[in-house]
Design a protein around this motif. Structure first.
Motif, mmCIF file in Angstrom:
data_model
loop_
_atom_site.group_PDB
_atom_site.id
_atom_site.type_symbol
_atom_site.label_atom_id
_atom_site.label_comp_id
_atom_site.label_asym_id
_atom_site.label_seq_id
_atom_site.Cartn_x
_atom_site.Cartn_y
_atom_site.Cartn_z
ATOM 1 N N TYR A 92 39.338 54.649 98.064
ATOM 2 C CA TYR A 92 38.156 53.579 98.468
ATOM 3 C C TYR A 92 38.229 52.281 97.231
ATOM 4 N N TYR A 93 37.401 51.412 97.586
ATOM 5 C CA TYR A 93 37.902 50.568 97.144
ATOM 6 C C TYR A 93 36.670 49.358 96.398
ATOM 7 N N CYS A 94 36.407 49.024 95.539
ATOM 8 C CA CYS A 94 34.973 48.430 95.124
ATOM 9 C C CYS A 94 34.781 46.795 95.426
ATOM 10 N N ASN A 95 33.811 46.747 95.523
ATOM 11 C CA ASN A 95 33.608 45.290 96.499
ATOM 12 C C ASN A 95 32.589 45.199 95.327
ATOM 13 N N VAL A 96 32.314 43.496 95.387
ATOM 14 C CA VAL A 96 31.086 42.692 94.695
ATOM 15 C C VAL A 96 30.523 41.508 95.898
ATOM 16 N N ASN A 101 30.114 34.375 98.168
ATOM 17 C CA ASN A 101 31.191 35.061 98.239
ATOM 18 C C ASN A 101 31.564 36.568 98.154
ATOM 19 N N GLU A 102 32.354 36.969 98.720
ATOM 20 C CA GLU A 102 32.771 38.542 98.484
ATOM 21 C C GLU A 102 34.505 38.593 97.793
ATOM 22 N N TYR A 103 34.177 39.944 97.304
ATOM 23 C CA TYR A 103 35.487 40.300 96.327
ATOM 24 C C TYR A 103 36.084 41.516 96.269
ATOM 25 N N TRP A 104 37.287 41.828 96.709
ATOM 26 C CA TRP A 104 37.903 43.726 96.996
ATOM 27 C C TRP A 104 38.386 43.455 95.465
ATOM 28 N N GLY A 105 38.458 44.605 95.118
ATOM 29 C CA GLY A 105 39.576 45.678 94.087
ATOM 30 C C GLY A 105 40.574 45.559 94.903
ATOM 31 N N GLN A 106 41.406 46.381 94.377
ATOM 32 C CA GLN A 106 42.855 47.368 95.198
ATOM 33 C C GLN A 106 42.862 48.429 95.673
ATOM 34 N N GLY A 107 41.819 48.915 95.703
ATOM 35 C CA GLY A 107 41.783 50.445 96.054
ATOM 36 C C GLY A 107 42.255 51.486 95.233
ATOM 37 N N THR A 108 41.676 52.685 94.705
ATOM 38 C CA THR A 108 42.192 53.941 94.095
ATOM 39 C C THR A 108 41.577 54.481 95.571
#
Length: 114
Positions: A92-96, A101-108
């Motif tokens: 699961y990835y966090c996205n904002v 601009n779009e940003y992604w987390g590293q995933g869990t």
């Protein structure tokens, strides 16, 4: 913007998990915040999204089981997942989104055992 996701793990069918995403920026500056999932061999898919206005939308598979919400005090974006199923197993990835601009987390990793 850096996004730190946490809360994943191994859970049995029917169990619950809460994912949390801690951004480096203030969540008030994000126009959209979302959680995506990516199962092995599949493309990344939207699970749930919350707009700055508070309006939410969910994938059909998440409706009635998952809830996305912002914690303004802790400055986090959270995904409460209930009644988990083996088919929810994924990263699961966090996205904002902020200022175009779009940003992604590293995933869990979330793993649901049958």
């Amino acid at each position: 913007v850096q996004l730190q996701a946490s809360g994943g793990g191994l859970v049995q069918t029917g169990g619950s998990l809460r994912l949390s995403c801690a951004p480096s920026g203030n969540i008030y500056t994000f126009s959209e915040m979302a959680w995506y999932s990516q199962a092995p061999g599949k493309s990344r898919e939207l699970v749930a999204r919350i707009h700055n206005s508070g309006i939410t939308d969910y994938a059909n598979s998440a409706k009635g089981r998952f809830s996305i919400f912002k914690d303004n005090t802790r400055n986090t974006i959270n995904l409460q997942m209930n009644s988990l199923k083996p088919e929810d197993t994924a990263v699961y990835y966090c996205n904002v989104h902020r200022w175009g601009n779009e940003y992604w987390g590293q995933g869990t990793q979330v793993t649901v055992s049958s």
